[in-house]
Write a protein that holds these residues in place. Sequence first.
Motif, PDB file in Angstrom:
ATOM      1  N   SER A 326      39.991  46.206  47.989  1.00 18.91           N
ATOM      2  CA  SER A 326      39.562  45.233  46.982  1.00 18.91           C
ATOM      3  C   SER A 326      38.063  44.974  47.012  1.00 18.91           C
ATOM      4  O   SER A 326      37.603  44.023  46.405  1.00 18.91           O
ATOM      5  N   ASP A 333      33.239  44.590  38.333  1.00 20.54           N
ATOM      6  CA  ASP A 333      34.414  45.446  38.505  1.00 20.54           C
ATOM      7  C   ASP A 333      35.697  44.635  38.631  1.00 20.54           C
ATOM      8  O   ASP A 333      36.786  45.163  38.443  1.00 20.54           O
ATOM      9  N   CYS A 334      35.574  43.351  38.981  1.00 19.77           N
ATOM     10  CA  CYS A 334      36.763  42.517  39.180  1.00 19.77           C
ATOM     11  C   CYS A 334      37.426  42.233  37.835  1.00 19.77           C
ATOM     12  O   CYS A 334      36.780  42.179  36.787  1.00 19.77           O
ATOM     13  N   HIS A 335      38.727  42.007  37.889  1.00 22.42           N
ATOM     14  CA  HIS A 335      39.491  41.669  36.686  1.00 22.42           C
ATOM     15  C   HIS A 335      39.084  40.293  36.176  1.00 22.42           C
ATOM     16  O   HIS A 335      38.576  39.449  36.935  1.00 22.42           O
ATOM     17  N   ASN A 337      40.891  37.868  35.489  1.00 22.80           N
ATOM     18  CA  ASN A 337      41.683  36.826  36.135  1.00 22.80           C
ATOM     19  C   ASN A 337      41.583  36.918  37.654  1.00 22.80           C
ATOM     20  O   ASN A 337      42.532  36.600  38.371  1.00 22.80           O
ATOM     21  N   CYS A 349      37.218  41.304  45.459  1.00 20.87           N
ATOM     22  CA  CYS A 349      37.925  40.842  44.261  1.00 20.87           C
ATOM     23  C   CYS A 349      39.309  40.331  44.670  1.00 20.87           C
ATOM     24  O   CYS A 349      40.056  41.054  45.322  1.00 20.87           O
ATOM     25  N   CYS A 351      42.761  38.161  43.055  1.00 15.07           N
ATOM     26  CA  CYS A 351      43.413  37.562  41.886  1.00 15.07           C
ATOM     27  C   CYS A 351      43.521  36.054  42.060  1.00 15.07           C
ATOM     28  O   CYS A 351      43.770  35.555  43.155  1.00 15.07           O
ATOM     29  N   PHE A 360      41.295  44.221  41.008  1.00 12.16           N
ATOM     30  CA  PHE A 360      40.779  45.001  39.894  1.00 12.16           C
ATOM     31  C   PHE A 360      41.750  44.980  38.715  1.00 12.16           C
ATOM     32  O   PHE A 360      41.360  45.136  37.564  1.00 12.16           O
ATOM     33  N   THR A 361      43.005  44.795  39.033  1.00 10.80           N
ATOM     34  CA  THR A 361      44.046  44.581  38.022  1.00 10.80           C
ATOM     35  C   THR A 361      44.853  43.371  38.453  1.00 10.80           C
ATOM     36  O   THR A 361      45.367  43.339  39.573  1.00 10.80           O
ATOM     37  N   CYS A 362      44.951  42.367  37.581  1.00  6.41           N
ATOM     38  CA  CYS A 362      45.689  41.150  37.891  1.00  6.41           C
ATOM     39  C   CYS A 362      46.643  40.850  36.737  1.00  6.41           C
ATOM     40  O   CYS A 362      46.216  40.821  35.577  1.00  6.41           O
ATOM     41  N   SER A 363      47.897  40.637  37.055  1.00  5.92           N
ATOM     42  CA  SER A 363      48.890  40.321  36.034  1.00  5.92           C
ATOM     43  C   SER A 363      49.518  38.969  36.332  1.00  5.92           C
ATOM     44  O   SER A 363      49.502  38.490  37.466  1.00  5.92           O
TER      45      SER A 363
END
Length: 932
Positions: A326, A333-335, A337, A349, A351, A360-363
């Motif tokens: 991370s 580069d961070c998402h 969220n 990074c 979430c 980098f990807t947060c859902s």
Amino acid sequence: MFSYLVLTFLTISMVFADLPYRSFYSTQYYSTPTPEFQNCKKREASSLTYLVDTTGSMSDDLYQLNLVNSWLLNRVVAQFPCGVRQYTMVQFNDPTVGPVQITNSTTEFDYFFSKLNAYGGDDCPELAVQGLELALENSPPNSFILVLTDASAKDYRNTTLVEKIRNLIKSKNAQVYFLITGLCSGLDDPAFLIYRELASLSFGHVFQVDLKDLNKVFNYLDFTLSRPVNSSRQLFSGNYTSSNHSNSFAVGDNFTELVVTTDGTVYSVRLTGPGSVEVAMKKIISELWGSMYVLRNPAKGVWTMYIYANGAHSVNVEGFVASNISSTTHCSDCHANATCDKFTDSYICSCKDGFIGDGFTCSDIDECAYSWSNNCSSGMCKNTFGSFICNCSSGYYRASETSCIDINECSNPELNKCDPSAACYNYPGTYSCVCPPGISGNGFFCDTGLCPTGLCGFGMECLSYNSSCYDPCLNHTILNEPWRSSSNAYYSYPNCDNDKFGWYRFVGSGGVRIPETCVPEIRCGTHAPMWINGSHPVLSDGIVTRSSCAHWSGNCCLWSTKVKIKACPNGYHVYKFTGTPACSLTYCTDPDTSSVPCATDEDLILKDGVYGCYCKVKYAISDIADFHPVLTCGARDMRASFQKCQLKALNINNIKDIGCLDVWNDNTTSTYSIISPLKAGKCGTQVIKNSTHAVYKNNLFLTMDIGSGIITRTEEVNILMSCTYKIDMLISLNLALQPAVGSTNISLGGTGQFSVYIALYKDSAYTLPYEGSRVVVSIKTILYIGIFTDGGDPSQDVLVMKNCYATPTENADDPVKYYIIQNSCPNRQDSTIEVTVNGVSKEARFSVQMFKFVGGYSQVYLHCQISLCDVTVGSCIPSCSGLRSLTDTDTTTSYNLKVGPVVLEDPLPTSITGKYASVVFLPAFILLAKFL
């Protein structure tokens, strides 16, 4: 018989194809990686092994474990999306152990669970040590092992076997955690104490919990398994029988986090860092049987724990290093969220709360999917983006975050829809209405026959119980039910509109108008859908009466009833219903009217016989002369915002020539904003100021392409943006070209991320900041230092200056240090120091006469350690009447600020050398500052 379950969590960096196994159990391997798995082989990740006791009494445990396991795997995969994992399940029963099943697929791992059966076994304890031996032999190095059982260890007396376990733990560098849901005897039984010995040897823990608390322990596993291999360092471990104690440990590396874990009855854990300053930790788990706390970015030095406990317990402390999974060199580069935190030479990074991923990807997390993810009662939870809410069923109100109480609709006429002449009867979650004896009606409407013909005017309706008149366009009930759409086939319990009496309007995605043609059976959420046999009225028709037919048994009008309809000025219709002729019948909506997605500033309106999206009434315009933006004066900029529906209504296809100004396209509010910065001379911004206020102005000359079809015209619009601000510390920095300022960012739960600034000012009003990369002043100059926040919640959190001091270098830890404020109170030996604001608002201020460090130093840097204090808890104003402040025991997180350098115009002589360095003020005043 008691049952026994062992879960083993392993961390590896490659797939093991040939693990050793013993001849008396079978081993199944599923080692064909997916393409994604192949691409991730070089990423170090966490493996997972479960050692499951399948003896008879384990049925409840296996069910709960299977449920929690699915949740855990989904979270671990989401937080570690590109990780190599080995999933292993080992079974044992009494008197056998095995088989072993290995896979790289979470789907197959779930399949392993579905095939588990609890059977056999009649005694207690169980073969815990032999099962652990099998798990260790099939585990790669650096394993994390969790043991779940409701029994003590039958084979703890087998010294050869126990010694082999000890050697395997050391050689494999494994961690063993025991999760105990029952015992064969007491906690002092050697068959139980073997668990504590092995856990301590492996830097693990023993948790004794009820089965219902299993999900709480898995919150710890979720935290641990989302870390890469070799990312933790063991800092402290201890087992105790005393109730209270304190222990110290050293932090010598740069860690992103400290994790403190306890087991046993531990009432509280306090942690103080270097300098004996107590710090606040984030709670992950806090139960009487165990707890887990996390501290972000711990400083190097000696730390001390203060434990308040009862009986046997243990404490572990681990340090986690930055994860290369991370980490990044740019916060961009961070998402969106995720948060971005500085760590040595990189950024991490993470979430935000309510989201899950690798940073980098947060859902969004669906907190309602599992009962332990929310604190709502059953059936109340509603997931939202980044959070959740607890909703009550219709007829109940929320008494607290997790409880609902019946609404007594009969206690207030505004809570029910009963006819004023009817009697209301309350029931749990609902109510009923009954007309007076001899009066017809269903209770919602009672026909008293008091309305004479022609009493009300055109398009008005009469209330029969008191002969009053009203407009149904303004007095009606909203129906917002997607299942009413005629395109919606019926698949569940049929609805019925036999309780619909009075005027109604249809809104929402289900549709806004009753169809004018026959609707197929089994549609609109019912058996027999109802439609209008005739056309809808226009405004000039007023209130009309039409027949509404129900389609059933191949007859489009098997049942019929009369419906009143009125067209309303804003393009919609309202309908007066008198129930339905039978059940199950409902009034349908036309799918054609729900196919147009309207923006938040638009309504679905019928024009020229066609439904379309048009500006809401409050935004409606018809000419370019009516095109006026909404001006917003923000803390950093001015904004001229246009409603998008107005651009569409005027056929404005494009806005051009906005120069270097920024544009914000907000789909949530359906606005288009042009942004002018609060900087003099930037993008045409002008500033007019006096001693108290500053007026920012900017003339926007916008060129717009207007037209439709094959032609277009150009219009020019001149918009004057003007905002007046009272000059404060923030505005004064905006007015300065290059202010002497320092800052830091703060992320605070519930408030979001905001900034804290420190700046040097020339005046006691704190409106004239010094400019330039270095500040040059005379020895008689009074320095005014202001600290303030930009953002946050000023009604709750206020700034408290804890320690402010000067150093001759940029290094905040320079041993040459002169304290101006210490423990939130001014240095009483220096009469030039004045603290005017501290602990009362989002600003803090102090002043001091300029000085110089003796010993060849030519400049001064100012440092301040500040914290945020919650005024809703108690007073935040430091008490400085005694020798020290009461705030020196404050446990809130501290933030460090720096500004400088400040340089004297003329050099001053050095008068003292040796062990002490001196700080020079006026020629007649020399104060010594000890080398720290």
